[in-house]
Design a protein around this motif. Structure first.
Motif, PDB file in Angstrom:
ATOM      1  N   VAL A  50      52.997  30.035  35.896  1.00  0.00           N
ATOM      2  CA  VAL A  50      53.095  30.867  34.699  1.00  0.00           C
ATOM      3  C   VAL A  50      54.468  31.531  34.622  1.00  0.00           C
ATOM      4  CG1 VAL A  50      52.267  32.977  33.593  1.00  0.00           C
ATOM      5  CG2 VAL A  50      50.631  31.292  34.427  1.00  0.00           C
ATOM      6  N   GLU A  51      54.919  32.086  35.735  1.00  0.00           N
ATOM      7  CA  GLU A  51      56.228  32.739  35.739  1.00  0.00           C
ATOM      8  C   GLU A  51      57.341  31.747  35.438  1.00  0.00           C
ATOM      9  OE1 GLU A  51      56.798  35.982  35.790  1.00  0.00           O
ATOM     10  OE2 GLU A  51      54.617  36.107  35.733  1.00  0.00           O
ATOM     11  N   GLN A  52      57.218  30.547  35.966  1.00  0.00           N
ATOM     12  CA  GLN A  52      58.212  29.503  35.709  1.00  0.00           C
ATOM     13  C   GLN A  52      58.250  29.136  34.231  1.00  0.00           C
ATOM     14  OE1 GLN A  52      58.198  25.776  38.156  1.00  0.00           O
ATOM     15  NE2 GLN A  52      57.710  24.817  36.193  1.00  0.00           N
ATOM     16  N   SER A  59      50.435  28.820  26.516  1.00  0.00           N
ATOM     17  CA  SER A  59      49.276  27.993  26.879  1.00  0.00           C
ATOM     18  C   SER A  59      49.670  26.517  26.905  1.00  0.00           C
ATOM     19  CB  SER A  59      48.132  28.195  25.875  1.00  0.00           C
ATOM     20  OG  SER A  59      47.545  29.466  25.995  1.00  0.00           O
ATOM     21  N   HIS A  60      50.426  26.081  25.909  1.00  0.00           N
ATOM     22  CA  HIS A  60      50.868  24.686  25.847  1.00  0.00           C
ATOM     23  C   HIS A  60      51.773  24.333  27.019  1.00  0.00           C
ATOM     24  CE1 HIS A  60      50.125  24.078  21.245  1.00  0.00           C
ATOM     25  NE2 HIS A  60      49.015  24.128  21.950  1.00  0.00           N
ATOM     26  N   ARG A  61      52.709  25.226  27.341  1.00  0.00           N
ATOM     27  CA  ARG A  61      53.643  24.929  28.433  1.00  0.00           C
ATOM     28  C   ARG A  61      52.927  24.902  29.781  1.00  0.00           C
ATOM     29  NH1 ARG A  61      57.101  28.496  25.485  1.00  0.00           N
ATOM     30  NH2 ARG A  61      56.978  30.140  27.069  1.00  0.00           N
ATOM     31  N   LEU A  62      51.982  25.826  29.974  1.00  0.00           N
ATOM     32  CA  LEU A  62      51.223  25.845  31.216  1.00  0.00           C
ATOM     33  C   LEU A  62      50.349  24.605  31.341  1.00  0.00           C
ATOM     34  CD1 LEU A  62      50.279  27.216  33.800  1.00  0.00           C
ATOM     35  CD2 LEU A  62      48.649  28.549  32.437  1.00  0.00           C
ATOM     36  N   ASP A  63      49.694  24.231  30.256  1.00  0.00           N
ATOM     37  CA  ASP A  63      48.869  23.022  30.240  1.00  0.00           C
ATOM     38  C   ASP A  63      49.704  21.793  30.600  1.00  0.00           C
ATOM     39  OD1 ASP A  63      46.538  21.292  29.414  1.00  0.00           O
ATOM     40  OD2 ASP A  63      47.919  20.738  27.819  1.00  0.00           O
ATOM     41  N   ALA A  64      50.872  21.651  29.979  1.00  0.00           N
ATOM     42  CA  ALA A  64      51.735  20.493  30.244  1.00  0.00           C
ATOM     43  C   ALA A  64      52.224  20.490  31.690  1.00  0.00           C
ATOM     44  CB  ALA A  64      52.921  20.504  29.285  1.00  0.00           C
ATOM     45  N   ARG A  95      44.580  30.554  46.980  1.00  0.00           N
ATOM     46  CA  ARG A  95      45.759  29.695  46.977  1.00  0.00           C
ATOM     47  C   ARG A  95      46.031  29.163  45.570  1.00  0.00           C
ATOM     48  NH1 ARG A  95      45.597  25.054  51.303  1.00  0.00           N
ATOM     49  NH2 ARG A  95      45.541  26.935  52.602  1.00  0.00           N
ATOM     50  N   LEU A  96      44.963  28.768  44.870  1.00  0.00           N
ATOM     51  CA  LEU A  96      45.131  28.266  43.512  1.00  0.00           C
ATOM     52  C   LEU A  96      45.640  29.373  42.599  1.00  0.00           C
ATOM     53  CD1 LEU A  96      44.839  26.024  41.429  1.00  0.00           C
ATOM     54  CD2 LEU A  96      42.440  26.685  41.147  1.00  0.00           C
ATOM     55  N   ARG A  97      45.145  30.577  42.770  1.00  0.00           N
ATOM     56  CA  ARG A  97      45.599  31.704  41.949  1.00  0.00           C
ATOM     57  C   ARG A  97      47.099  31.935  42.141  1.00  0.00           C
ATOM     58  NH1 ARG A  97      42.764  36.291  39.834  1.00  0.00           N
ATOM     59  NH2 ARG A  97      40.871  35.498  40.840  1.00  0.00           N
ATOM     60  N   ALA A  98      47.544  31.852  43.399  1.00  0.00           N
ATOM     61  CA  ALA A  98      48.968  32.029  43.683  1.00  0.00           C
ATOM     62  C   ALA A  98      49.792  30.922  43.037  1.00  0.00           C
ATOM     63  CB  ALA A  98      49.203  32.057  45.193  1.00  0.00           C
TER      64      ALA A  98
END
Length: 204
Positions: A65-67, A20-25, A56-59
């Protein structure tokens, strides 16, 4: 998993606070143009984008997330440390010591002796849930919440610690108080905390 949250939001279920932290950042560093709000939680991140093409946003979110899932060394270690001076004279300090079966001095030592991390903000503007509390200090909230807790109160409840950003009702156990202002509506940003920031309490 990414699912719709209301008419304009997508909820990314990350499964962990670290992700969650990494995605947020990552989203804040390279925010999609249509995104107006990013709200990280313990195991999710809410992304609000009223004008966005949802597919498009979902993609885009799936790709980010994968990154970020592949990054193992990023996260809280890269964030600054906020040191909070505390006068340990809280109304619940003695009862916390008694419940934990340790001395008051040891309560203070255990609370100030380790680095905590801002998990997420909630309950009230600027109220940060600090993770990493010493397990010996993990106690439930008070049976009867106080009608008013002063701003700057330093408290614990369950596996978390916190600093009350403003005066408010609350059921957390009060260990002390700080003169450091953690919430200022005139500042940019108004909160001293953000997810991933490291926090250390220091006896004043």
């Amino acid at each position: 998993m990414i699912r719709a949250a209301g008419e304009h939001g997508l909820l990314v279920e990350t499964g962990s606070l670290a992700l969650s932290h990494r995605l947020d950042a990552a989203l804040r560093a390279d925010r999609p143009a249509e995104v107006v709000e990013i709200v990280p939680g313990p195991e999710s991140v809410l992304v609000v984008a009223p004008e966005a093409d949802q597919d498009r946003l979902r993609a885009r979110l799936t790709a980010v997330v994968e990154q970020e899932r592949g990054r193992t060394g990023a996260g809280a270690a890269e964030e600054p440390v906020v040191t909070i001076p505390v006068v340990y004279d809280g109304a619940d300090l003695d009862s916390v010591a008694e419940s934990a079966g340790i001395s008051v001095d040891e309560v203070i030592s255990r609370h100030s002796g380790r680095e905590l991390v801002v998990g997420w903000l909630g309950f009230a503007p600027g109220f940060a849930y600090l993770t990493g509390l010493d397990p010996v200090l993990e106690l439930p909230r008070l049976d009867t919440p106080r009608t008013s807790v002063p701003a700057g109160s330093v408290a614990i409840a369950g596996p978390y610690s916190a600093v009350y950003p403003t005066a408010s009702p609350g059921g957390w156990r009060l260990l002390g108080r700080t003169s450091l202002q953690v919430w200022d509506v005139a500042a940019d940003p108004p909160s001293l905390f953000r997810p991933g920031v490291r926090v250390r309490f220091e006896p004043a």
